[in-house]
Design a protein around this motif. Structure first.
Motif, mmCIF file in Angstrom:
data_model
loop_
_atom_site.group_PDB
_atom_site.id
_atom_site.type_symbol
_atom_site.label_atom_id
_atom_site.label_comp_id
_atom_site.label_asym_id
_atom_site.label_seq_id
_atom_site.Cartn_x
_atom_site.Cartn_y
_atom_site.Cartn_z
ATOM 1 N N THR A 10 1.045 -1.425 0.076
ATOM 2 C CA THR A 10 0.213 0.323 -0.094
ATOM 3 C C THR A 10 0.795 1.121 -0.317
ATOM 4 N N ALA A 11 0.186 2.102 -0.705
ATOM 5 C CA ALA A 11 0.916 3.895 -0.777
ATOM 6 C C ALA A 11 1.156 4.334 0.855
ATOM 7 N N SER A 12 -0.155 3.950 1.358
ATOM 8 C CA SER A 12 0.034 4.507 2.710
ATOM 9 C C SER A 12 0.781 4.245 3.809
ATOM 10 N N MET A 13 1.414 2.647 3.562
ATOM 11 C CA MET A 13 2.404 2.425 3.976
ATOM 12 C C MET A 13 3.719 2.357 3.859
ATOM 13 N N GLU A 15 4.427 5.595 2.655
ATOM 14 C CA GLU A 15 4.640 7.119 2.763
ATOM 15 C C GLU A 15 4.612 7.290 4.094
ATOM 16 N N GLU A 16 4.625 6.335 5.174
ATOM 17 C CA GLU A 16 4.733 6.256 6.750
ATOM 18 C C GLU A 16 6.148 5.519 7.103
ATOM 19 N N ALA A 17 6.539 5.018 5.468
ATOM 20 C CA ALA A 17 8.273 4.571 6.037
ATOM 21 C C ALA A 17 9.200 5.272 5.944
ATOM 22 N N GLY A 18 8.348 6.593 4.499
ATOM 23 C CA GLY A 18 9.983 7.201 4.655
ATOM 24 C C GLY A 18 9.396 8.519 5.947
ATOM 25 N N ARG A 19 7.931 8.993 6.663
ATOM 26 C CA ARG A 19 8.490 9.305 7.313
ATOM 27 C C ARG A 19 9.349 8.713 8.517
ATOM 28 N N ASN A 20 9.262 7.730 8.223
ATOM 29 C CA ASN A 20 9.829 6.987 9.865
ATOM 30 C C ASN A 20 11.110 7.012 9.854
ATOM 31 N N ALA A 21 11.640 6.718 7.988
ATOM 32 C CA ALA A 21 13.211 6.562 7.901
ATOM 33 C C ALA A 21 13.465 8.121 8.097
ATOM 34 N N GLY A 22 12.885 9.228 8.246
ATOM 35 C CA GLY A 22 12.990 10.346 8.476
ATOM 36 C C GLY A 22 14.410 10.826 7.455
ATOM 37 N N ALA A 23 16.019 11.549 7.949
ATOM 38 C CA ALA A 23 16.525 12.190 7.062
ATOM 39 C C ALA A 23 17.390 11.348 6.267
ATOM 40 N N LEU A 24 17.020 9.956 6.072
ATOM 41 C CA LEU A 24 16.989 8.552 5.416
ATOM 42 C C LEU A 24 16.789 8.921 4.454
ATOM 43 N N ALA A 25 15.359 8.792 4.046
ATOM 44 C CA ALA A 25 14.319 8.942 3.029
ATOM 45 C C ALA A 25 14.791 8.993 1.259
ATOM 46 N N ASP A 26 15.645 10.192 1.453
ATOM 47 C CA ASP A 26 15.481 10.534 0.640
ATOM 48 C C ASP A 26 16.935 9.237 -0.148
ATOM 49 N N LYS A 27 17.869 8.672 0.786
ATOM 50 C CA LYS A 27 18.380 7.705 0.556
ATOM 51 C C LYS A 27 17.996 6.048 0.128
ATOM 52 N N ASP A 29 15.087 3.806 -1.593
ATOM 53 C CA ASP A 29 14.118 3.296 -2.938
ATOM 54 C C ASP A 29 12.867 2.395 -2.834
ATOM 55 N N PHE A 30 12.168 3.551 -2.715
ATOM 56 C CA PHE A 30 10.721 2.663 -1.978
ATOM 57 C C PHE A 30 9.847 2.546 -3.193
ATOM 58 N N ARG A 31 9.277 1.888 -3.160
ATOM 59 C CA ARG A 31 8.621 0.563 -4.524
ATOM 60 C C ARG A 31 7.043 0.103 -3.778
ATOM 61 N N GLN A 32 5.841 0.356 -4.532
ATOM 62 C CA GLN A 32 4.535 -0.730 -4.176
ATOM 63 C C GLN A 32 4.884 -1.982 -4.482
ATOM 64 N N MET A 33 4.387 -2.805 -4.139
ATOM 65 C CA MET A 33 4.575 -3.976 -4.616
ATOM 66 C C MET A 33 4.361 -4.918 -3.952
#
Length: 184
Positions: A10-13, A15-27, A29-33
């Motif tokens: 899910t896209a929502s999860m 997004e949550e993972a991206g928030r949890n990753a904080g400053a590392l989120a840009d590093k 690769d998030f994939r919906q699969m």
């Protein structure tokens, strides 16, 4: 120094993972699969880590097949999970689950098993009733699957004691988290 790919259905999860990753989120690769049908090339990853995923899959055997396929030779699979929702199918598990609820209230800790799910609790139980692993004792099942897929497999059924907070140990006492390791 690692390349990290995060997968969720899910896209929502994600997004949550991206928030949890904080400053590392840009590093990352998030994939919906779909975890049961990974589209990555064979031997793409040195390490795969899953947490609380396998229990809610409709075809966990297919997922283990895909996870093994995308794991590089010598690669490591780490699957953290538990016998979530076994209480729906077993009277002893139900009694233990009820004791966890009472102990959480008695000790004044946040009952993560119920309160964290909030209004989604009924939805989670409905999912658990429809997926196969809610009725199957684990991690024995997981070890059999990993071995069948050619991995050297072992389980750590005490990992919960090292990684859970004191509140989690109270809330989930009857459903301890295990770790299944598979080496290709």
């Amino acid at each position: 120094g690692f390349r990290v790919t995060a997968v969720d259905y899910t896209a929502s999860m994600l997004e949550e993972a991206g928030r949890n990753a904080g400053a590392l989120a840009d590093k990352i690769d998030f994939r919906q699969m779909n975890a049961e049908k990974l589209t990555f090339a064979d031997h793409s990853f040195d390490v795969l880590v899953t947490r609380n995923v396998t229990w809610n899959l409709h075809d966990p055997e297919a997922a283990y097949g895909h996870w093994t396929r995308v794991l590089a030779p010598g690669g490591l699979l780490l699957n953290f999970d538990a016998n979530w929702y076994a209480y729906l199918f077993d009277d002893e598990a139900q009694a233990a689950y009820d004791r966890d609820r009472a102990n959480s209230a008695e000790q004044g800790v946040w009952d993560q098993n119920v309160e964290a799910e909030g209004e989604n609790f009924d939805v989670m139980e409905d999912i658990a009733r429809r997926v196969p692993l809610s009725k199957i004792p684990r991690p024995a099942w997981d070890l059999k699957q990993l071995t069948a897929h050619g991995l050297q497999a072992e389980a750590d059924e005490e990992v919960w004691q090292r990684v859970w907070s004191e509140e989690e140990k109270i809330s989930f006492a009857s459903t301890p988290m295990f770790l299944v390791r598979g080496r290709k």
